[in-house]
Design a protein around this motif. Sequence first.
Motif, PDB file in Angstrom:
ATOM      1  N   TYR A 300      48.684  25.178  33.371  1.00 28.82           N
ATOM      2  CA  TYR A 300      48.290  24.358  32.228  1.00 28.82           C
ATOM      3  C   TYR A 300      47.012  24.870  31.594  1.00 28.82           C
ATOM      4  N   THR A 301      47.035  25.025  30.285  1.00 24.77           N
ATOM      5  CA  THR A 301      45.837  25.251  29.479  1.00 24.77           C
ATOM      6  C   THR A 301      45.932  24.361  28.251  1.00 24.77           C
ATOM      7  N   SER A 302      44.800  23.885  27.781  1.00 25.40           N
ATOM      8  CA  SER A 302      44.804  22.990  26.624  1.00 25.40           C
ATOM      9  C   SER A 302      45.255  23.701  25.360  1.00 25.40           C
ATOM     10  N   THR A 303      45.184  25.019  25.349  1.00 28.14           N
ATOM     11  CA  THR A 303      45.571  25.782  24.155  1.00 28.14           C
ATOM     12  C   THR A 303      47.068  26.090  24.111  1.00 28.14           C
ATOM     13  N   ASN A 304      47.779  25.770  25.191  1.00 26.51           N
ATOM     14  CA  ASN A 304      49.221  26.038  25.229  1.00 26.51           C
ATOM     15  C   ASN A 304      49.976  24.723  25.301  1.00 26.51           C
ATOM     16  N   SER A 305      50.521  24.265  24.191  1.00 28.48           N
ATOM     17  CA  SER A 305      51.217  22.982  24.142  1.00 28.48           C
ATOM     18  C   SER A 305      52.508  22.996  24.949  1.00 28.48           C
ATOM     19  N   ALA A 306      52.986  24.177  25.281  1.00 28.62           N
ATOM     20  CA  ALA A 306      54.231  24.306  26.044  1.00 28.62           C
ATOM     21  C   ALA A 306      53.971  24.561  27.528  1.00 28.62           C
ATOM     22  N   SER A 307      52.778  24.218  27.996  1.00 30.73           N
ATOM     23  CA  SER A 307      52.404  24.517  29.380  1.00 30.73           C
ATOM     24  C   SER A 307      53.407  24.006  30.399  1.00 30.73           C
ATOM     25  N   PHE A 308      53.956  22.811  30.147  1.00 30.65           N
ATOM     26  CA  PHE A 308      54.855  22.207  31.128  1.00 30.65           C
ATOM     27  C   PHE A 308      56.322  22.321  30.734  1.00 30.65           C
ATOM     28  N   THR A 309      56.607  23.168  29.757  1.00 37.94           N
ATOM     29  CA  THR A 309      57.995  23.363  29.343  1.00 37.94           C
ATOM     30  C   THR A 309      58.742  24.286  30.289  1.00 37.94           C
ATOM     31  N   THR A 310      58.060  25.344  30.715  1.00 33.78           N
ATOM     32  CA  THR A 310      58.673  26.353  31.581  1.00 33.78           C
ATOM     33  C   THR A 310      57.752  26.647  32.750  1.00 33.78           C
ATOM     34  N   PRO A 311      58.288  26.748  33.964  1.00 33.63           N
ATOM     35  CA  PRO A 311      57.436  27.100  35.104  1.00 33.63           C
ATOM     36  C   PRO A 311      56.776  28.456  34.894  1.00 33.63           C
ATOM     37  N   PHE A 312      55.528  28.561  35.298  1.00 29.96           N
ATOM     38  CA  PHE A 312      54.817  29.831  35.232  1.00 29.96           C
ATOM     39  C   PHE A 312      55.293  30.757  36.335  1.00 29.96           C
ATOM     40  N   ILE A 313      55.557  30.165  37.507  1.00 32.09           N
ATOM     41  CA  ILE A 313      56.058  30.903  38.671  1.00 32.09           C
ATOM     42  C   ILE A 313      57.202  30.116  39.282  1.00 32.09           C
ATOM     43  N   THR A 314      58.287  30.793  39.592  1.00 29.26           N
ATOM     44  CA  THR A 314      59.371  30.232  40.391  1.00 29.26           C
ATOM     45  C   THR A 314      59.567  31.139  41.590  1.00 29.26           C
TER      46      THR A 314
END
Length: 381
Positions: A300-314
């Motif tokens: 999560y970063t405040s500058t990325n509105s899609a932070s929780f749309t796709t996992p960063f790591i699976t």
Amino acid sequence: MKTKRSTLIKLLPYIVPVLLMGMVSSCKKDAANITPNTNQVNSKLQVRGTGKYDNGFFLINEGWYAHGTGTVSFYDFGTGVLSDSLFTKENPGKNLNPTSSTLQYGTIFNDRLYLVSKVGGPLVVVNPHTLQEINRIAAKSGNDFRAFVGIDANNGLVSTNSGIFPINLQTLALGTKLSGVTGQVGDMIKAGNYVFVLSASSGVIVLNASNNSVVTSTSVAGMLCAFAKTPDGAVWSAGGTQLVRIDPATLVIQTITVPFSIYGSWAAWHPGSIAASTTENAIFIAKNATFSGGTQIYKYTSTNSASFTTPFITVPTGRELYGSGVGYDPAHNQVIVNTVHSGFTTNYGFNDLCFYNASTGALINDIAYTGYFFPSIAVFH
């Protein structure tokens, strides 16, 4: 204390003794080195420091419940080798007994590594460059420690299954339990003039760092996972469907909605599955099951509105996070992930230590090793 569910999970390997016979040699707690199978892209990295244990990071392992104490492992950036059972190796004749305890937490403060055990175990202070013991609170049946946080050169706090105790860092004597904080307390972090503590009953409680009094005007109910601190100084926690940012100067709270449930681990406590970058205001948080067992990590970063749309790591198929599961390596801007194979029983004897690029989420290195270590938390210099 552990719940029946947690204890059953760790004792399930007893049910299949025939399968365990082939793994006995890899489960020994006094082995000097883990012999990993590696899929390496770039495992040999350098950091500052000339001490024996400066060029890498520690893994604090619970150990196989009722079969032996937890252990301290070390991953060496220079050699790419993961070594185990280093506390007993560096301290002949000393141990982390009783075998019924679990080594659950570690942190470095003021050039000392604090090793914290649950269920009757000791709290041990060691030199983080040599792992040689400096002092300890001896193991006894009444102990049930959770975490440690340093306040200054002379004072710290220890959380337990029943409140928080001040600790004299020169003598390791525990003081009188703090009033105003009851029940099980886990993770703690100091930021500015405050100490933030995670309570099983009350969520985040804020203490005045100068006198340990509760700041009654501020608490954050419903929090289950904590803590991380970003470069801007903000303190982060989470619970339910909320990620919370607290400004340690003003105590102003900002809430971010998360599209999935974030769980804690009070039934069989381990440190929270959350970490922060040191190069950007970013949070890494696992999407865990009720006790652990997640397969996805979000950034999560405040500058990325899609932070929780796709996992960063699976994590790769057939694996799941164990313990905290998520750490951040500040020396190389990497996310360090601990997994075991899914499926309980003998699957928990197969571990992977994975290194991911903290900017892109790309897998850098994957070290597989066997043994019932039950990794709890990574500790960085």
